[in-house]
Scaffold this motif. Structure first.
Motif, PDB file in Angstrom:
ATOM      1  N   GLU A  54       2.878   2.206  -0.207  1.00 33.98           N
ATOM      2  CA  GLU A  54       2.329   2.250   1.152  1.00 33.98           C
ATOM      3  C   GLU A  54       0.804   2.260   1.148  1.00 33.98           C
ATOM      4  N   GLY A  55       0.210   1.381   0.360  1.00 30.26           N
ATOM      5  CA  GLY A  55      -1.242   1.255   0.328  1.00 30.26           C
ATOM      6  C   GLY A  55      -1.927   2.135  -0.695  1.00 30.26           C
ATOM      7  N   LEU A  56      -1.214   3.090  -1.280  1.00 27.54           N
ATOM      8  CA  LEU A  56      -1.840   3.991  -2.245  1.00 27.54           C
ATOM      9  C   LEU A  56      -2.332   3.225  -3.478  1.00 27.54           C
ATOM     10  N   GLU A  57      -1.555   2.262  -3.938  1.00 26.65           N
ATOM     11  CA  GLU A  57      -1.969   1.506  -5.110  1.00 26.65           C
ATOM     12  C   GLU A  57      -3.269   0.749  -4.838  1.00 26.65           C
ATOM     13  N   ALA A  58      -3.412   0.237  -3.619  1.00 23.38           N
ATOM     14  CA  ALA A  58      -4.659  -0.445  -3.262  1.00 23.38           C
ATOM     15  C   ALA A  58      -5.819   0.541  -3.175  1.00 23.38           C
ATOM     16  N   ALA A 120       1.847  -7.145   6.800  1.00 26.70           N
ATOM     17  CA  ALA A 120       3.129  -7.788   6.492  1.00 26.70           C
ATOM     18  C   ALA A 120       3.928  -6.963   5.497  1.00 26.70           C
ATOM     19  N   GLU A 121       3.245  -6.374   4.510  1.00 26.25           N
ATOM     20  CA  GLU A 121       3.955  -5.568   3.504  1.00 26.25           C
ATOM     21  C   GLU A 121       4.632  -4.365   4.131  1.00 26.25           C
ATOM     22  N   LEU A 236      -5.957   2.337   6.145  1.00 24.13           N
ATOM     23  CA  LEU A 236      -4.723   2.088   5.408  1.00 24.13           C
ATOM     24  C   LEU A 236      -4.235   0.663   5.652  1.00 24.13           C
ATOM     25  N   ALA A 237      -4.391   0.170   6.865  1.00 25.86           N
ATOM     26  CA  ALA A 237      -3.973  -1.192   7.180  1.00 25.86           C
ATOM     27  C   ALA A 237      -4.771  -2.215   6.370  1.00 25.86           C
ATOM     28  N   ILE A 238      -6.082  -1.996   6.258  1.00 28.36           N
ATOM     29  CA  ILE A 238      -6.926  -2.912   5.478  1.00 28.36           C
ATOM     30  C   ILE A 238      -6.526  -2.891   4.012  1.00 28.36           C
TER      31      ILE A 238
END
Length: 253
Positions: A54-58, A120-121, A236-238
């Protein structure tokens, strides 16, 4: 002198076990509900939750989360600002909707989840996990509501599907939210262990913090009306959108 002895009432199987039996039935019912909710919260539930960060990896890739303290703060913020205001509030409202067979309400909640995914993810995640939970529910006792869930177009979302599973277990909205939130927390901590990376002891400390904060998040989610439910996490969306193009990835989101 004659002593009169008043005979005592004989103890029979019926008189000594009837009250206990009634108590046991009640306790077994409550125990069965909690066991079902523990099952739903388990990372072993075959819905694919373990494959998403949920975005944590990014955030790790961007250098925003590099140690235990940052991971703990990141997940705590996500719990309060994202999960608690959006998906948890949907679960709270979907449980009674399933109990009353309110299809219009369920359709509206499902549409809201899909339309408020900020990448989208994240949309693909909630739809894939929703479909997987439908498959799991189809392997259990027959329930016509599962067909209703599967028919939600274009796909059932995970919070709405989870609410049905919790309703089947006889859970209250509060109980459902405790299970839903802890299941999310455990999956996200496991993602942090792999992505940051962190050790198991660090993971347990983060999970302890999240578990202590979950009751307040649940109380907030239960009190949210439709007008106050929201999904607004720009940063988080970005990061989630950037993750779609990230060169090396362990997770699907």
């Amino acid at each position: 002198m004659t002593t009169t002895v008043t005979p005592t009432r004989p103890t029979t199987l019926a008189t000594c076990t009837a009250p206990a039996a009634a108590t046991t039935i009640t306790e077994m019912s409550a125990s069965a509900t909690w066991l079902q909710l523990m099952w739903l919260a388990s990372p072993a539930l075959p819905v694919g939750g373990f494959s998403y960060s949920e975005g944590l990896e990014a955030a790790v890739e961007a250098g925003l989360v590099t140690n235990e303290a940052q991971a703990s703060d990141w997940l705590s913020d996500q719990l309060h600002l994202a999960l608690g205001r959006a998906d948890a509030a949907v679960v709270a409202q979907a449980v009674p909707a399933w109990q009353s067979h309110d299809l219009a309400r369920l359709t509206a909640l499902n549409d809201w989840v899909r339309h408020t995914r900020e990448s989208a993810e994240l949309r693909q995640q909630t739809e894939q996990m929703g479909r997987s939970l439908v498959d799991w529910l189809n392997n259990r006792a027959s329930d016509e509501r599962v067909a209703t869930l599967a028919a939600l177009s274009p796909a059932p979302t995970y919070p709405v599907a989870f609410a049905l599973a919790a309703a089947q277990a006889g859970a209250t909205p509060e109980q459902a939210l405790l299970s839903f939130s802890f299941g999310w927390a455990e999956n996200m901590v496991q993602a942090a262990l792999k992505a940051v990376p962190l050790g198991q002891s660090a993971g347990q400390r983060i999970l302890a913090r999240l578990a202590a904060e979950i009751p307040d998040v649940v109380a907030t989610a239960l009190a949210l009306s439709d007008a106050h439910r929201q999904a607004f996490t720009p940063r988080l969306a970005i990061l989630s959108a950037q993750h779609e193009q990230q060169y090396s990835r362990l997770f699907r989101s």
